[in-house]
Scaffold this motif. Structure first.
Motif, PDB file in Angstrom:
ATOM      1  N   GLY A  29       3.708   4.581  -2.399  1.00  0.00           N
ATOM      2  CA  GLY A  29       4.293   3.329  -1.905  1.00  0.00           C
ATOM      3  C   GLY A  29       3.482   3.122  -0.526  1.00  0.00           C
ATOM      4  O   GLY A  29       2.899   3.762   0.181  1.00  0.00           O
ATOM      5  N   THR A  32       4.271  -2.497   5.454  1.00  0.00           N
ATOM      6  CA  THR A  32       3.275  -3.215   6.221  1.00  0.00           C
ATOM      7  C   THR A  32       2.656  -2.181   7.251  1.00  0.00           C
ATOM      8  O   THR A  32       1.362  -2.591   7.257  1.00  0.00           O
ATOM      9  CB  THR A  32       4.309  -4.195   7.301  1.00  0.00           C
ATOM     10  N   SER A  34       2.888   0.983   6.840  1.00  0.00           N
ATOM     11  CA  SER A  34       3.247   2.536   6.459  1.00  0.00           C
ATOM     12  C   SER A  34       2.566   2.994   5.055  1.00  0.00           C
ATOM     13  O   SER A  34       2.297   2.158   4.058  1.00  0.00           O
ATOM     14  CB  SER A  34       4.494   2.893   6.637  1.00  0.00           C
ATOM     15  N   LYS A  67       6.817   9.564   4.691  1.00  0.00           N
ATOM     16  CA  LYS A  67       6.336   8.087   4.999  1.00  0.00           C
ATOM     17  C   LYS A  67       5.433   8.257   6.392  1.00  0.00           C
ATOM     18  O   LYS A  67       6.187   8.618   7.444  1.00  0.00           O
ATOM     19  CB  LYS A  67       7.488   7.399   5.380  1.00  0.00           C
ATOM     20  N   GLU A 117      14.045  11.915   1.291  1.00  0.00           N
ATOM     21  CA  GLU A 117      14.216  12.416  -0.078  1.00  0.00           C
ATOM     22  C   GLU A 117      13.334  11.606  -1.019  1.00  0.00           C
ATOM     23  O   GLU A 117      13.100  10.452  -0.604  1.00  0.00           O
ATOM     24  CB  GLU A 117      15.737  12.069  -0.199  1.00  0.00           C
ATOM     25  N   ALA A 119      12.306   9.765  -4.280  1.00  0.00           N
ATOM     26  CA  ALA A 119      13.119   8.882  -5.371  1.00  0.00           C
ATOM     27  C   ALA A 119      12.149   8.004  -5.948  1.00  0.00           C
ATOM     28  O   ALA A 119      11.551   6.919  -5.454  1.00  0.00           O
ATOM     29  CB  ALA A 119      14.067   7.861  -4.518  1.00  0.00           C
ATOM     30  N   ASP A 186      14.865   1.760   3.227  1.00  0.00           N
ATOM     31  CA  ASP A 186      14.573   0.817   4.286  1.00  0.00           C
ATOM     32  C   ASP A 186      15.426   0.356   5.197  1.00  0.00           C
ATOM     33  O   ASP A 186      15.943  -0.820   4.980  1.00  0.00           O
ATOM     34  CB  ASP A 186      13.738  -0.297   3.161  1.00  0.00           C
TER      35      ASP A 186
END
Ligand SMILES: Nc1ncnc2c1ncn2[C@@H]1O[C@H](COP(=O)(O)OP(=O)(O)OP(=O)(O)O)[C@@H](O)[C@H]1O
Length: 371
Positions: A29, A32, A34, A67, A117, A119, A186
């Motif tokens: 994923g 902006t 990251s 992240k 974690e 997901a 988030d």
């Protein structure tokens, strides 16, 4: 991959390795500022990190999501305000089954790393669209919506109880894991709710337009918990209807739609409609509170299903923070629906991603509202 990006990536691999993580090249994923990668925790790292050890014990794998935030490229306000908020909200909400866990953070002058974690079964928006396409009918079946919504309500109750208001609840910020559990994430816009009657009112515009409570659209001071409850109503509507309840370009049109209230498809149970209407009350004081939501007749049957699934998954987790027995094989939480695929594309539930502040300014300018 360009040679500069390859160089950066290799630096990141080294920085993660120094902390005991094997960073894979699988990007799962991006945001902006990251990028989120799949990574593996080494045995030594797990042994030295009690949060990681406790959480991975029940999962039978060593995968995490890392992240990586380019703090050097982000505006100073981001590193000064939003990132610390995100980290402290993750820390405050540790540990709940339906909130993404933050295991650790590390940083240097270029980047910040959040070890989270994993997901990796996509977000709720993708899930609704996928199921809608499979069913050739927009939205989830009520039974599945109920199971997921209950988990979301439980996550929000946990956040509010720990003094955190999320302020950016939307389908894209709700992830699913490989066991079918819902995971809220988030917390970039989250805020510590100050308790007390008046002191808890907030005034910052944040969130995404389609999920934003009317009092915020009207630039009023607002209660963060009540604003989260409005967003919950929008999310439940999106789950069962496969579209957003209010979507307009101009704030006054949006408010007009909100005043008229949501419309429903035939066949949706009156109980579900009643719950959505209770959440999408224009007046924040008339809106249902979390306790009323959790005990609403539409949602109550899920309590039983949820706890049975939990007990089957990890009976000891409910009573013991540090289980030492091997966990039983989990039962899939979400059941697949064997419905016919008919091949004609449905209108997809579109992302309500547009940030509120820029939208408000643009729309107000074009409508001459001077908000
Ligand atoms: N724990 C996780 N497990 C799996 N995927 C994740 C996880 N966290 C984030 N992602 C993926 O990475 C994407 C970006 O993550 P996130 O929304 O946290 O970043 P962001 O920088 O806050 O994004 P934005 O700038 O859009 O607010 C998510 O949409 C999701 O697809």
């Amino acid at each position: 991959m360009k040679s500069s990006s390859r160089h950066t990536f290799l630096e990141q691999v080294r920085e993660c390795w120094d902390k005991g993580y094997l960073l894979s090249s699988k990007k799962i994923g991006s945001g902006t500022f990251s990028k989120v990668y799949l990574a593996y925790a080494t045995h030594e790292c797990i042994q030295n990190n009690p949060k990681l050890a406790s959480d991975l014990r029940g999962k039978h794998h060593t995968m995490v999501a890392i992240k990586i935030i380019s703090t050097a490229k982000a505006p100073p306000e981001f590193s000064r305000k939003f990132l610390p908020r995100e980290i402290s909200s993750f820390n405050a909400t540790y540990k709940h089954l339906n909130v993404v866990q933050l295991y650790e953070t590390y940083q240097n002058s270029e980047r910040s790393y959040l070890v989270l974690e994993l997901a990796d079964r996509g977000d709720l928006l993708e899930h609704i669209n996928m199921v809608s396409a499979q069913r050739y009918s927009p939205g989830l079946e009520e039974e599945e919506a109920r199971r997921l919504f209950w988990q979301l309500v439980s996550a929000i109750a946990h956040c509010h109880n720990t003094g955190i208001v999320h302020r950016d609840l939307k389908c894209e910020n709700i992830l699913l894991d490989d066991r079918g559990f819902l995971k809220l994430t988030d917390f970039g816009f989250a805020n510590q709710a100050v308790t007390g009657p008046k002191s808890s009112l907030l005034s910052t515009f944040c969130g995404s337009v389609a999920y934003t409570a009317p009092e915020i659209l009207m630039s009023k001071k607002y209660n963060g918990e009540q604003a989260d409850l409005w967003s919950l109503g929008v999310i439940l509507y999106a789950m069962v209807m496969g579209k957003l309840p209010f979507k307009e370009r101009q704030p006054h049109c949006m408010l007009h739609m909100m005043r008229r209230g949501p419309t429903f498809r035939p066949g949706l149970s009156t109980e579900c409609q009643d719950l959505i209407r209770g959440l999408l009350q224009l007046c924040p004081l008339k809106r249902l509170d979390l306790q009323q939501v959790a005990t609403h007749c539409w949602i109550l049957p899920s309590t039983h299903t949820f706890f049975s699934a939990l007990l089957e998954l990890a009976p000891e987790k409910l009573v013991d923070e540090e289980p030492d027995e091997e966990l039983k094989t989990p039962r899939p939480f979400l059941q697949s629906h064997h419905l016919q695929w008919q091949g004609v594309p449905q209108e997809r539930l579109a992302s309500g991603h547009k940030p509120l502040e820029s939208w408000l300014r643009q729309s107000a300018d074009s409508a001459g509202l001077g908000l």
